[in-house]
Design an enzyme around this catalytic site. Structure first.
Site, PDB file in Angstrom:
ATOM      1  N   ASN A   9      -7.827  23.795 -15.243  1.00 26.59           N
ATOM      2  CA  ASN A   9      -9.196  24.258 -15.048  1.00 26.59           C
ATOM      3  C   ASN A   9      -9.146  25.758 -14.771  1.00 26.59           C
ATOM      4  O   ASN A   9      -8.792  26.172 -13.670  1.00 26.59           O
ATOM      5  CB  ASN A   9      -9.830  23.498 -13.873  1.00 26.59           C
ATOM      6  CG  ASN A   9     -11.247  23.979 -13.580  1.00 26.59           C
ATOM      7  OD1 ASN A   9     -11.814  24.781 -14.327  1.00 26.59           O
ATOM      8  ND2 ASN A   9     -11.811  23.489 -12.485  1.00 26.59           N
ATOM      9  N   TRP A  10      -9.488  26.525 -15.785  1.00 30.32           N
ATOM     10  CA  TRP A  10      -9.401  27.987 -15.652  1.00 30.32           C
ATOM     11  C   TRP A  10     -10.508  28.548 -14.763  1.00 30.32           C
ATOM     12  O   TRP A  10     -10.462  29.708 -14.389  1.00 30.32           O
ATOM     13  CB  TRP A  10      -9.476  28.645 -17.030  1.00 30.32           C
ATOM     14  CG  TRP A  10      -8.289  28.383 -17.922  1.00 30.32           C
ATOM     15  CD1 TRP A  10      -7.222  27.562 -17.670  1.00 30.32           C
ATOM     16  CD2 TRP A  10      -8.061  28.950 -19.228  1.00 30.32           C
ATOM     17  NE1 TRP A  10      -6.337  27.583 -18.731  1.00 30.32           N
ATOM     18  CE2 TRP A  10      -6.835  28.419 -19.702  1.00 30.32           C
ATOM     19  CE3 TRP A  10      -8.763  29.831 -20.042  1.00 30.32           C
ATOM     20  CZ2 TRP A  10      -6.308  28.768 -20.953  1.00 30.32           C
ATOM     21  CZ3 TRP A  10      -8.240  30.174 -21.280  1.00 30.32           C
ATOM     22  CH2 TRP A  10      -7.018  29.648 -21.723  1.00 30.32           C
ATOM     23  N   LYS A  11     -11.534  27.747 -14.491  1.00 28.85           N
ATOM     24  CA  LYS A  11     -12.684  28.200 -13.693  1.00 28.85           C
ATOM     25  C   LYS A  11     -13.259  29.485 -14.293  1.00 28.85           C
ATOM     26  O   LYS A  11     -13.233  29.640 -15.506  1.00 28.85           O
ATOM     27  CB  LYS A  11     -12.293  28.342 -12.212  1.00 28.85           C
ATOM     28  CG  LYS A  11     -11.654  27.056 -11.674  1.00 28.85           C
ATOM     29  CD  LYS A  11     -11.499  27.027 -10.185  1.00 28.85           C
ATOM     30  CE  LYS A  11     -10.841  25.709  -9.768  1.00 28.85           C
ATOM     31  NZ  LYS A  11     -10.690  25.594  -8.328  1.00 28.85           N
ATOM     32  N   HIS A  98     -17.424  18.867 -10.408  1.00 29.63           N
ATOM     33  CA  HIS A  98     -16.408  19.605  -9.647  1.00 29.63           C
ATOM     34  C   HIS A  98     -16.991  19.991  -8.286  1.00 29.63           C
ATOM     35  O   HIS A  98     -18.190  20.302  -8.190  1.00 29.63           O
ATOM     36  CB  HIS A  98     -15.964  20.851 -10.420  1.00 29.63           C
ATOM     37  CG  HIS A  98     -14.739  21.473  -9.828  1.00 29.63           C
ATOM     38  ND1 HIS A  98     -14.793  22.255  -8.704  1.00 29.63           N
ATOM     39  CD2 HIS A  98     -13.434  21.386 -10.176  1.00 29.63           C
ATOM     40  CE1 HIS A  98     -13.558  22.644  -8.383  1.00 29.63           C
ATOM     41  NE2 HIS A  98     -12.717  22.124  -9.264  1.00 29.63           N
ATOM     42  N   GLU A 100     -16.895  22.587  -6.673  1.00 29.30           N
ATOM     43  CA  GLU A 100     -17.538  23.908  -6.647  1.00 29.30           C
ATOM     44  C   GLU A 100     -18.955  23.818  -7.199  1.00 29.30           C
ATOM     45  O   GLU A 100     -19.853  24.551  -6.768  1.00 29.30           O
ATOM     46  CB  GLU A 100     -16.674  24.921  -7.427  1.00 29.30           C
ATOM     47  CG  GLU A 100     -15.419  25.273  -6.626  1.00 29.30           C
ATOM     48  CD  GLU A 100     -14.195  25.587  -7.455  1.00 29.30           C
ATOM     49  OE1 GLU A 100     -14.316  25.838  -8.667  1.00 29.30           O
ATOM     50  OE2 GLU A 100     -13.082  25.579  -6.881  1.00 29.30           O
ATOM     51  N   GLU A 170     -10.128  15.283  -6.092  1.00 30.98           N
ATOM     52  CA  GLU A 170      -9.805  16.637  -5.646  1.00 30.98           C
ATOM     53  C   GLU A 170     -10.306  16.835  -4.220  1.00 30.98           C
ATOM     54  O   GLU A 170     -11.494  17.160  -4.014  1.00 30.98           O
ATOM     55  CB  GLU A 170     -10.469  17.673  -6.554  1.00 30.98           C
ATOM     56  CG  GLU A 170     -10.026  17.594  -8.001  1.00 30.98           C
ATOM     57  CD  GLU A 170     -10.194  18.933  -8.709  1.00 30.98           C
ATOM     58  OE1 GLU A 170      -9.217  19.388  -9.305  1.00 30.98           O
ATOM     59  OE2 GLU A 170     -11.285  19.521  -8.651  1.00 30.98           O
ATOM     60  N   GLY A 176      -7.558  25.494  -3.962  1.00 29.99           N
ATOM     61  CA  GLY A 176      -7.411  26.939  -3.830  1.00 29.99           C
ATOM     62  C   GLY A 176      -6.922  27.374  -2.463  1.00 29.99           C
ATOM     63  O   GLY A 176      -6.982  28.551  -2.118  1.00 29.99           O
ATOM     64  N   SER A 216      -4.353  22.462  -5.418  1.00 28.35           N
ATOM     65  CA  SER A 216      -3.099  23.191  -5.202  1.00 28.35           C
ATOM     66  C   SER A 216      -1.885  22.501  -5.819  1.00 28.35           C
ATOM     67  O   SER A 216      -0.807  22.478  -5.220  1.00 28.35           O
ATOM     68  CB  SER A 216      -2.884  23.471  -3.711  1.00 28.35           C
ATOM     69  OG  SER A 216      -3.935  24.276  -3.204  1.00 28.35           O
ATOM     70  N   GLY A 238      -5.483  27.201 -10.033  1.00 28.42           N
ATOM     71  CA  GLY A 238      -4.751  28.466 -10.032  1.00 28.42           C
ATOM     72  C   GLY A 238      -3.486  28.485 -10.883  1.00 28.42           C
ATOM     73  O   GLY A 238      -3.245  29.447 -11.634  1.00 28.42           O
TER      74      GLY A 238
HETATM   75  P1  13P Z   1      -6.341  24.787  -7.355  1.00 30.65           P
HETATM   76  O1  13P Z   1      -5.248  24.154  -8.176  1.00 30.65           O
HETATM   77  O2  13P Z   1      -6.451  26.274  -7.566  1.00 30.65           O
HETATM   78  O3  13P Z   1      -6.284  24.375  -5.935  1.00 30.65           O
HETATM   79  O4  13P Z   1      -7.723  24.202  -7.948  1.00 30.65           O
HETATM   80  C1  13P Z   1      -7.867  22.840  -8.096  1.00 30.65           C
HETATM   81  C2  13P Z   1      -9.110  22.583  -8.837  1.00 30.65           C
HETATM   82  O5  13P Z   1     -10.196  22.810  -8.347  1.00 30.65           O
HETATM   83  C3  13P Z   1      -8.990  22.074 -10.204  1.00 30.65           C
HETATM   84  O6  13P Z   1     -10.220  21.681 -10.706  1.00 30.65           O
END
Ligand code: 13P
Length: 253
Positions: A9-11, A98, A100, A170, A176, A216, A238
Site C-alpha cells: 500500500n503505497w498510500k 483502511h 486512515e 491492521e 506506521g 509495520s 512503508g
Molecule cells: P505500515 O506498514 O507503514 O505500518 O502501514 C501498514 C498499512 O497501513 C498498510 O495498509
C-alpha cells in the site's frame, strides 16, 4: 487452498516518475518469486493506475489495485473515483476501509458495506481492512470491535460474494509506528476473524478467505508473521516503498 498475497500500500507517496521506477523494479525483482498460489498486488495512487496497469501487464501474478473507491455509480461527486472507472483502466482490486480512511474521512461500517457492494458489482476484489486502535486493545475490546467491523461491512454478503474478497487485519497501533503485532497477537486475531466468518457462513467458506496482516511488516518480521497458520500474507505500507525491502517480504511468503 487459499491464496497467499503480499500487497504493497503505497498510500499518498511517490511522483509519477518515482512510481514508474518502483513498479518497474518490483516487477523485475519479484517476477520469479510469485508462483503457485502467491500473488503480489501494488496499491497505488489514483493518477498512476492506468499507466501502472499497463506497465505491469497481464499474464503475471502481479497486479495493480486502487486504495479506495466511491460508493456511488457516477455523477456529481466532485473529486471521487468510481468502481467502473477503476475497472475501465484495468484495475482488479481495491482497498476499502483502511483505518486512515475511517479515521480521517469518517468512513464507517454502513458506508463500507455500500462500497464493498459497488466494487463487487463491477468485478473488483475488495481488500477489506479492519483493526482496533490502541485504547481498544488496552481495554481488551479488540476482538469485539474487529468482529463488529466485519459484521457491519460484510455480513450482508452471500457466501459466494464473501469468497470474492480479501480481509486485512491492521491494528491501528501498529500502522506506521514501527510497533508490530507479535506473531501470536496476529494469529489470535486472524483466528477470531476466521471463526466469526465460520459462525455466519461455514467453516469451509471461512477456510477459503485470505486474511492478510498489516502494520509495520518488514523484511525482518515478515517470515515469522507469515508462518502463522491463519496469516495468509501481508498488507505492507512503508516497506513497500523500497523495491528491495518489498521483494524481501515477498520472498518470505
Ligand atoms: P505500515 O506498514 O507503514 O505500518 O502501514 C501498514 C498499512 O497501513 C498498510 O495498509
Amino acid at each position: 487452498m487459499r491464496k497467499k498475497i503480499v500487497a504493497g500500500n503505497w498510500k499518498m507517496n511517490k511522483t509519477l516518475e518515482e512510481a514508474n521506477i518502483l513498479a518497474t523494479e518490483v516487477k523485475g525483482m519479484v517476477a520469479d518469486e510469485v508462483k503457485g498460489n502467491v500473488e503480489v498486488i501494488l496499491c497505488v495512487p489514483f493518477p498512476y493506475l492506468a499507466q501502472l496497469t499497463k506497465l505491469i501487464g497481464t499474464g503475471t501474478r502481479i497486479s495493480v489495485a486502487a486504495q479506495n473507491c466511491s460508493q456511488h455509480e457516477s455523477g456529481a461527486y466532485t473529486g471521487e473515483v468510481s468502481a467502473s472507472m477503476l475497472t475501465s483502466v484495468g484495475v482488479k482490486s481495491v482497498i476499502l476501509g483502511h483505518s486512515e480512511r475511517r479515521q480521517y474521512f469518517g468512513e464507517d461500517g454502513q458506508l463500507l458495506a455500500k462500497k464493498i457492494d459497488i466494487a463487487q458489482k463491477h468485478g473488483l476484489t475488495p481488500i477489506f481492512c479492519c483493526g482496533e486502535p490502541l485504547e481498544v486493545r488496552e481495554s481488551n475490546g479488540h476482538e469485539d470491535l474487529v468482529k463488529r467491523q466485519v459484521e457491519e461491512a460484510l455480513f450482508h454478503l452471500s457466501a459466494a460474494q464473501l469468497q470474492k474478497l480479501v480481509i486485512a487485519y491492521e491494528p491501528v497501533w501498529a500502522i506506521g509506528t514501527g510497533k508490530t503485532a507479535s506473531a501470536q497477537q496476529a494469529q489470535d486475531m486472524h483466528a477470531v476473524i476466521r471463526k466469526h466468518l465460520a459462525s455466519k457462513y461455514s467453516q469451509a467458506v471461512a477456510d477459503e478467505i485470505t486474511i492478510l496482516y498489516g502494520g509495520s511488516v518488514t523484511a525482518a518480521n515478515a517470515k515469522e508473521l507469515f508462518a502463522c497458520p491463519d496469516v495468509d500474507g501481508g498488507l505492507v505500507g512503508g516497506a513497500s516503498l523500497k523495491s528491495r525491502d518489498f521483494t524481501e517480504i515477498v520472498k518470505s511468503i
